[in-house]
Design a protein around this motif. Structure first.
Motif, PDB file in Angstrom:
ATOM      1  N   GLN A   1       6.391  -4.907  10.172  1.00 35.04           N
ATOM      2  CA  GLN A   1       6.306  -5.882   9.083  1.00 35.04           C
ATOM      3  C   GLN A   1       5.197  -5.545   8.082  1.00 35.04           C
ATOM      4  O   GLN A   1       5.119  -6.157   7.013  1.00 35.04           O
ATOM      5  N   SER A   2       4.336  -4.581   8.422  1.00 38.34           N
ATOM      6  CA  SER A   2       3.208  -4.220   7.553  1.00 38.34           C
ATOM      7  C   SER A   2       3.426  -2.845   6.933  1.00 38.34           C
ATOM      8  O   SER A   2       3.636  -1.859   7.647  1.00 38.34           O
ATOM      9  N   LEU A   3       3.378  -2.789   5.623  1.00 38.02           N
ATOM     10  CA  LEU A   3       3.624  -1.535   4.913  1.00 38.02           C
ATOM     11  C   LEU A   3       2.457  -0.568   5.024  1.00 38.02           C
ATOM     12  O   LEU A   3       1.296  -0.967   5.081  1.00 38.02           O
ATOM     13  N   PHE A   4       2.800   0.716   5.041  1.00 43.73           N
ATOM     14  CA  PHE A   4       1.812   1.791   5.000  1.00 43.73           C
ATOM     15  C   PHE A   4       2.242   2.716   3.874  1.00 43.73           C
ATOM     16  O   PHE A   4       3.171   3.504   4.017  1.00 43.73           O
ATOM     17  N   GLY A   5       1.595   2.591   2.729  1.00 38.33           N
ATOM     18  CA  GLY A   5       1.993   3.375   1.577  1.00 38.33           C
ATOM     19  C   GLY A   5       3.308   2.882   1.000  1.00 38.33           C
ATOM     20  O   GLY A   5       3.703   1.725   1.177  1.00 38.33           O
ATOM     21  N   GLN A   6       4.044   3.771   0.358  1.00 38.80           N
ATOM     22  CA  GLN A   6       5.269   3.396  -0.349  1.00 38.80           C
ATOM     23  C   GLN A   6       6.526   3.523   0.493  1.00 38.80           C
ATOM     24  O   GLN A   6       7.514   2.821   0.268  1.00 38.80           O
ATOM     25  N   TRP A   7       6.495   4.402   1.500  1.00 35.74           N
ATOM     26  CA  TRP A   7       7.718   4.712   2.219  1.00 35.74           C
ATOM     27  C   TRP A   7       7.705   4.315   3.689  1.00 35.74           C
ATOM     28  O   TRP A   7       8.748   4.397   4.349  1.00 35.74           O
ATOM     29  N   LEU A   8       6.572   3.928   4.214  1.00 28.50           N
ATOM     30  CA  LEU A   8       6.450   3.713   5.656  1.00 28.50           C
ATOM     31  C   LEU A   8       5.904   2.332   5.999  1.00 28.50           C
ATOM     32  O   LEU A   8       5.405   1.612   5.138  1.00 28.50           O
TER      33      LEU A   8
END
Length: 207
Positions: free
Chosen positions: A24-31
Motif C-alpha cells: 500500500q506504500s509507494l516506493f518511487g514511481q514504479w514500485l
C-alpha cells in the motif's frame, strides 16, 4: 526438526502479511515497498525445500497461500483514498500468481537439487519470480481481462507510456511489472548469500 519447520511456516506467513501491508506504500514511481519483501517468500520456500524436501516446502507454500487469501479478504473491507485496499482482480491475481509461481519454484528446485548448491535456488527463483510477475500484473491490470471485475476501473493502468519512462510505448501496468520483475531478479541473486549461510549451518554436508 519440528521446531525449525514451524519457523519456516511463521517466516512465510510473516512475509505474506508484511508484503500485503507494504504494497500500500509507494516506493518511487514504479514500485511499492512490498516489492522488496515479497521475494523473500522464494527464499523461505527454497530453504524448506533444501532442508526438508519438496513435500514440506509445498505445505509451507499452501500456508502462505491461505494467509494471503485471508489478507486479501481483509483488504477488501478496508477503504482507502481510491477505494478498497484490495480489489477482486488484485485478490485473484495475487492468489493465483503466488500459488502457481511458488509450486513451480518447488518443482524446479527439486529437479535441480543434486547440482551445484546455487543452481537450484537461483534457477527456481528466477523462473518462479518471472511467472509470478507475469501472472499477477496481467490478471490484476490487463485491459483484456476486465470481465473478471467489470465494476473495477483499471483504465489508469492502461495509459500508454514509455516503459519505465525511457523504453518503448506500452500500458502503464507493463512498466509496473518490469520494475517489479527487476527487483525480484536482483533479490534472487542477493538471496543466495543467506541461503548458503543458513543451509551451511543447518546441514553439515555441502548444499
Amino acid at each position: 526438526m519440528r521446531t525449525s519447520y514451524f519457523y519456516g511456516v511463521i517466516a512465510m506467513a510473516t512475509v505474506v502479511v508484511a508484503s500485503n501491508i507494504l504494497v500500500q506504500s509507494l516506493f518511487g514511481q514504479w514500485l511499492t515497498w512490498g516489492a522488496f519483501t515479497y521475494p523473500i517468500a522464494f527464499l523461505v520456500t527454497d530453504l524448506m525445500n533444501r532442508i526438508y524436501g519438496a513435500r514440506p516446502a509445498r505445505r509451507v507454500v499452501f500456508v502462505g497461500f491461505v494467509v494471503g487469501v485471508i489478507c486479501s479478504l481483509v483488504g477488501t473491507q478496508i477503504m482507502g483514498e481510491f477505494g478498497p485496499w484490495v480489489t477482486m482482480r488484485i485478490a485473484i491475481g495475487s492468489g493465483i500468481a503466488f500459488l502457481v509461481a511458488q509450486l513451480m519454484d518447488v518443482a524446479i528446485f527439486d529437479r535441480l537439487r543434486s547440482g551445484a548448491w546455487w543452481r537450484a535456488p537461483l534457477a527456481s527463483t528466477l523462473v518462479g519470480s518471472t511467472l509470478d510477475t507475469a501472472l499477477f500484473f496481467t490478471i490484476a491490470f490487463s485491459g483484456a481481462l476486465t470481465f473478471i471485475e467489470p465494476t473495477n476501473d483499471v483504465s489508469w493502468a492502461g495509459e500508454v507510456l514509455p516503459v519505465l519512462g525511457m523504453g518503448p510505448m506500452a500500458p502503464l501496468w507493463v512498466s509496473l511489472a518490469v520494475a517489479d520483475w527487476m527487483v525480484k531478479l536482483s533479490l534472487a541473486l542477493i538471496a543466495l548469500i543467506p541461503f548458503r549461510i543458513i543451509v551451511g549451518r543447518v546441514l553439515p554436508q555441502p548444499a
